[in-house]
Design a protein around this motif. Structure first.
Motif, PDB file in Angstrom:
ATOM      1  N   GLU A  78       0.786  -1.172   0.133  1.00 46.66           N
ATOM      2  CA  GLU A  78      -0.099  -0.033  -0.091  1.00 46.66           C
ATOM      3  C   GLU A  78       0.937   1.176   0.074  1.00 46.66           C
ATOM      4  N   GLU A  93       3.744   1.592  -1.466  1.00 39.44           N
ATOM      5  CA  GLU A  93       4.232   1.669  -2.758  1.00 39.44           C
ATOM      6  C   GLU A  93       3.088   2.201  -3.917  1.00 39.44           C
ATOM      7  N   ARG A  94       2.017   1.839  -3.596  1.00 33.92           N
ATOM      8  CA  ARG A  94       0.974   2.417  -4.409  1.00 33.92           C
ATOM      9  C   ARG A  94       0.565   3.864  -3.840  1.00 33.92           C
ATOM     10  N   LYS A 152       3.088   5.980  -5.648  1.00 32.45           N
ATOM     11  CA  LYS A 152       2.970   6.713  -7.077  1.00 32.45           C
ATOM     12  C   LYS A 152       1.709   7.611  -6.942  1.00 32.45           C
ATOM     13  N   GLU A 153       0.796   7.488  -6.010  1.00 33.29           N
ATOM     14  CA  GLU A 153      -0.285   8.337  -6.371  1.00 33.29           C
ATOM     15  C   GLU A 153       0.147   9.807  -5.978  1.00 33.29           C
TER      16      GLU A 153
END
Length: 670
Positions: free
Chosen positions: A52, A54-55, A58-59
Motif C-alpha cells: 500500500e 508503494e501504491r 505513486k499516487e
C-alpha cells in the motif's frame, strides 16, 4: 532550495487498512502539498502495508517517501529514522492508525508562527472508543508552558515540533523502552521550548482504536515495561526540574494517572510472587516525587492509594483497586462521615485499627460536589428575587446555614445576605438510587438593591451571584444559574430603576458565557442602555403635513413611566418635548412631532430617557419640505444637513411672499 514547512513522519507496522486514510489525510491538508513532505517508515510489516505504501507513493509523487527497515519492536526506531531524513521547518509525528483533520497542519503552523512557539498541540479526538486527553483542550492557548497549563497530561508525540528545537537538543526517542518511549522525547521538548501553543477550537488529530486493538501504544503488557519508563521519567524530573511547586505540578501526572493505571490494570494480573516485588519497586520509584505537602493537590482516593503503596500494603492496594472498579460501575457515590466540619469518604479501611490509615487520606471536604437549581430569578423594582435549592452532595441537610453572596468581580467587594431556608421533600431521589436525601435544601432570597450594601445602594460594578452552602458545619461556595428552570431565560434583561440614587440607574440581570451563571450589571459595564433604543427613519405624516412621525423600539425590561420623549432644541437653547406613544403593547413606540409648536430657526432632535439620549435620525436627503398655514401666515419646514449628517435637523420659518415674488421675477429676466 527551501525545504518543506512540515515533515510528517509516519511509523507503520501492520497498519492496514488504516494506513490509507492516514496518508490521504496528510495529502489533503489545506496547507498544500508544496509545504509538505511525508516520510513513512515501514518497520518490517508482514501484512499489506509495504504494497500500500508503494501504491500511495505513486499516487502522491514528490510528497511521500517510503523507507523500509527490519522490525525494531516499537515505534521509537522508525520515528528516529524519519527525524534523520526530515527537512521541514517543523516535524509532526502521526501514527499509521490515526489521521488528521483537513486544516490541522495549517492551523498548527499558524499558531507556531504567530506566537513564536516551538511546540503546538492540536485538539485530539478519540475514535472507536479510544479515550483522548481533554483537560488541556478546553480553550485555545496562544502561548503557555508546562507549569501553568495541563499540556503535560498529554505526552504522545502527535504534535507539531519546531525541528530546530529537536536538533539543537539532540532529541530522539529512546529505543530501549518497550512502551512509554514517547514521554522522554515530548517532556524534554516541552521543557526546552520557547513556548507551547494549544489549538483547541478545531479537531486536529483523530486518535483511532483499531478493531483488533493492536495499536502501537497498546501492544506491550505487564507492569515491568511501565515501571521502566516510569523510573526514567521520575529521574528526568528530578534532574531537570528543581524541587518545588513546578516539579510537584508535573509529578501529579505520574502520581495519579500512571500509578493508578499500573495498580489497577497490571498489578492484579501478575503472579502472586511478583506482585510484592512490583509494589516495592513502584514505591521506590515514586518516593522522590511524593511528599506530604502535595496532599492538598491530590484527591482522597489518590492519597489513600499512595499511602498504601508507600507502606507496601499489597492486599489493601488490590482491594482498593477492586473497590474503585466496583464504584465506577455503580450509580451510587461513596457515603461520607461528617465530623468536626470535615467530610470523610468511607473508602476501604477507614478507621480500621488494624491498618491505622490516617483520616487525612479520606478527607473529601474540598471534593464534595455541589448541586443547585434556580426556579426564580427576577427583578421587580429595586428588589431581586431568587429562589431554588442548593446542597452538598452526600451531606444531609441538617443545621443549614446557606447565605447569598454578592461579589464585585473587579474589586472583590463582598456582601453576604440572608436567605429563607425552605423545605424540599424528596429532593435527591433521582440520583444515587435515592440513598441520600436533602429535605431542607431550599432557599428564597429577597434582595433590595437600595440597601444591599450595608444599608446603602449597591455601587456600580459587575456583581456575581453565589451561594455559600452551609450544612453540618461545612461551607462551600458555588456560582448559581447554570442549572435553572426552563422558563428562566438566559438573555439579559435591563431595567432603569429609580430609588438607587439621584438619577435612574441601569441594572441588568444576565447569565455569563459560557457557564450561564447569574450576574448583576449595575451601571452599564457590559450592557449599554442606548443599545436598547432603536429608531426608524422619520417621515411626514400622510394626513397632517405639520407632523413628523418617527417609530422606534425600546427593549428595556422596565423604565420610568413617561420618561421616553423626543426633545428638539432650537434657537437660544429653547427645547420642546414630545412624549413617546406606546404601540399595541409591544416594545414599539411612536413619536409625533408637531412642527407648529416650534419657533423660526434651526432645530435639532434627540430621544431622551432620563440621563440617556440618542440623536433622532435625519430625514432622507430627498425628503421634500412641508408647508402649512397658521394664524393667517404661511410657514415651512425643510430638512437640513448638520455636521455629522446623523441627527435630525429641521429649519422652521415663515414664508415671505415678497421675497418669493422677487426671486421668480429675477428668474424670468435671466
Amino acid at each position: 532550495m527551501l525545504g518543506p514547512t512540515v515533515s510528517v513522519i509516519v511509523a507503520a507496522y501492520n497498519a492496514m487498512p488504516y494506513l490509507t486514510r492516514c496518508i490521504t489525510s496528510v495529502a489533503e491538508q489545506t496547507i498544500g502539498r508544496d509545504a509538505l513532505e511525508v516520510i513513512a517508515v515501514d518497520d518490517g510489516s508482514t501484512d499489506g502495508t509495504a504494497a500500500e505504501l508503494e501504491r500511495l507513493a505513486k499516487e502522491y509523487p514528490g510528497l511521500l517517501r517510503v523507507v523500509r527497515q527490519e522490525n525494531s519492536g516499537g515505534p521509537a526506531a522508525p520515528r528516529n529514522k524519519g527525524l534523520d531524513l526530515a527537512r521541514g521547518t517543523y516535524v509532526f509525528f502521526l501514527d499509521a492508525d490515526d489521521y488528521l483533520g483537513p486544516e490541522a497542519l495549517e492551523r498548527m503552523v499558524a499558531a507556531a508562527e504567530g506566537n513564536g512557539t516551538d511546540v503546538v498541540l492540536g485538539k485530539m479526538v478519540g475514535v472507536g472508543g479510544r479515550q483522548a486527553p481533554t483537560s488541556m483542550f478546553r480553550r485555545n492557548q496562544p502561548k503557555t508552558d508546562v507549569f501553568s497549563s495541563r499540556v503535560y497530561w498529554t505526552l504522545s508525540p502527535m504534535k507539531l515540533f519546531r525541528r530546530e528545537l529537536v536538533e539543537r537538543h539532540g532529541l530522539r526517542f529512546p529505543t530501549d523502552l518497550a512502551t512509554g518511549e514517547d514521554q522522554p522525547f515530548v517532556a524534554a521538548a516541552y521543557l526546552h521550548a520557547s513556548g507551547i501553543s494549544v489549538v483547541a477550537d478545531y479537531d486536529c488529530v483523530f486518535w483511532v482504536m483499531r478493531e483488533d486493538e493492536n495499536n502501537l501504544t497498546r501492544r506491550t503488557s505487564g507492569a515491568e515495561p511501565r515501571l521502566r519508563y516510569l523510573a526514567r521519567m521520575v529521574e528526568f524530573l528530578v534532574e531537570n526540574v528543581p524541587a518545588g511547586p513546578n516539579r510537584d505540578h508535573l509529578a501529579l501526572r505520574y502520581l495519579t494517572v500512571e500509578v493508578r493505571t499500573l495498580v489497577r490494570s497490571h498489578l492484579p494480573l501478575e503472579p502472586r510472587e511478583s506482585q510484592h516485588k512490583t509494589l516495592a519497586r513502584l514505591a521506590e520509584i515514586i518516593d522522590p516525587l511524593w511528599h506530604e505537602g502535595m496532599n492538598d493537590r491530590l484527591v482522597a482516593m489518590a492519597r489513600l492509594r499512595l499511602h498504601l503503596i508507600r507502606h507496601r500494603m499489597l492486599d489493601e492496594v488490590l482491594e482498593l483497586a477492586r473497590f474503585e472498579e466496583e464504584s465506577e460501575r455503580s450509580d451510587v457515590a461513596t457515603p461520607v462521615l461528617v465530623e468536626g466540619g470535615r467530610a470523610y469518604a468511607r473508602y476501604p479501611f477507614f478507621r480500621d485499627p488494624a491498618r491505622a490509615v490516617p483520616d487525612a487520606c479520606y478527607d473529601v471536604t474540598d471534593q464534595l460536589g455541589t448541586r443547585h437549581h434556580v426556579h426564580r430569578a427576577e427583578l421587580r423594582g429595586t428588589t431581586l428575587h431568587l429562589a431554588g435549592h442548593a446542597y452538598l452532595h452526600r451531606v444531609e441537610t441538617r443545621d443549614v446555614t446557606t447565605h447569598l453572596l454578592l461579589r464585585e468581580r473587579n474589586r472583590g467587594t463582598e456582601y453576604r445576605l440572608p436567605v429563607t431556608h425552605t423545605p424540599t421533600p424528596h429532593l435527591g431521589t433521582d440520583e444515587d438510587h435515592g440513598r441520600y436525601t436533602y429535605d431542607h435544601a431550599g432557599f428564597d432570597a429577597t434582595v433590595d438593591l437600595a440597601t444591599a450594601a450595608n444599608g446603602t445602594p449597591l455601587p456600580d460594578g459587575l456583581w456575581d451571584i453565589s451561594l455559600t452552602i452551609g450544612t453540618q458545619g461545612i461551607t462551600r461556595e458555588v456560582r448559581i444559574g447554570s442549572k435553572r428552570a426552563e422558563h428562566l431565560p438566559g438573555t439579559p434583561t435591563t431595567h432603569l430603576l429609580t430609588g438607587l440614587g439621584d438619577q435612574p440607574r441601569a441594572v441588568t440581570l444576565y447569565t455569563t458565557k459560557p457557564h450561564g451563571n447569574y450576574t448583576l450589571d449595575i451601571g452599564e459595564n457590559k450592557h449599554p442602555v442606548r443599545r436598547h433604543l432603536t429608531l426608524d427613519t422619520p417621515r411626514w405624516s400622510a394626513g397632517e403635513p405639520t407632523v413628523l412621525v418617527i417609530e422606534g423600539h425600546n427593549t428595556l425590561a422596565t423604565y420610568p413611566e413617561n420618561a421616553l420623549t423626543a426633545v428638539l432644541t432650537g434657537p437660544d437653547a429653547t427645547t420642546v418635548s414630545f412624549p413617546a406613544v406606546p404601540v399595541a403593547r409591544t416594545d414599539a413606540f411612536a413619536l409625533h412631532i408637531d412642527l407648529r409648536h416650534l419657533t423660526p430657526g434651526l432645530w435639532r432632535g434627540e430621544l431622551r430617557l432620563g440621563p440617556w439620549s440618542v440623536p433622532l435620525p435625519p430625514l432622507p436627503q430627498d425628503a421634500p419640505p412641508t408647508k402649512w398655514r397658521h394664524h393667517g401666515r404661511h410657514w415651512y419646514a425643510k430638512p437640513e444637513t448638520n455636521r455629522n449628517g446623523k441627527q435630525l435637523t429641521v429649519r422652521i420659518g415663515r414664508v415671505q411672499p415678497v421675497r418669493g415674488l422677487l426671486r421668480r421675477l429675477k428668474a424670468l429676466k435671466g
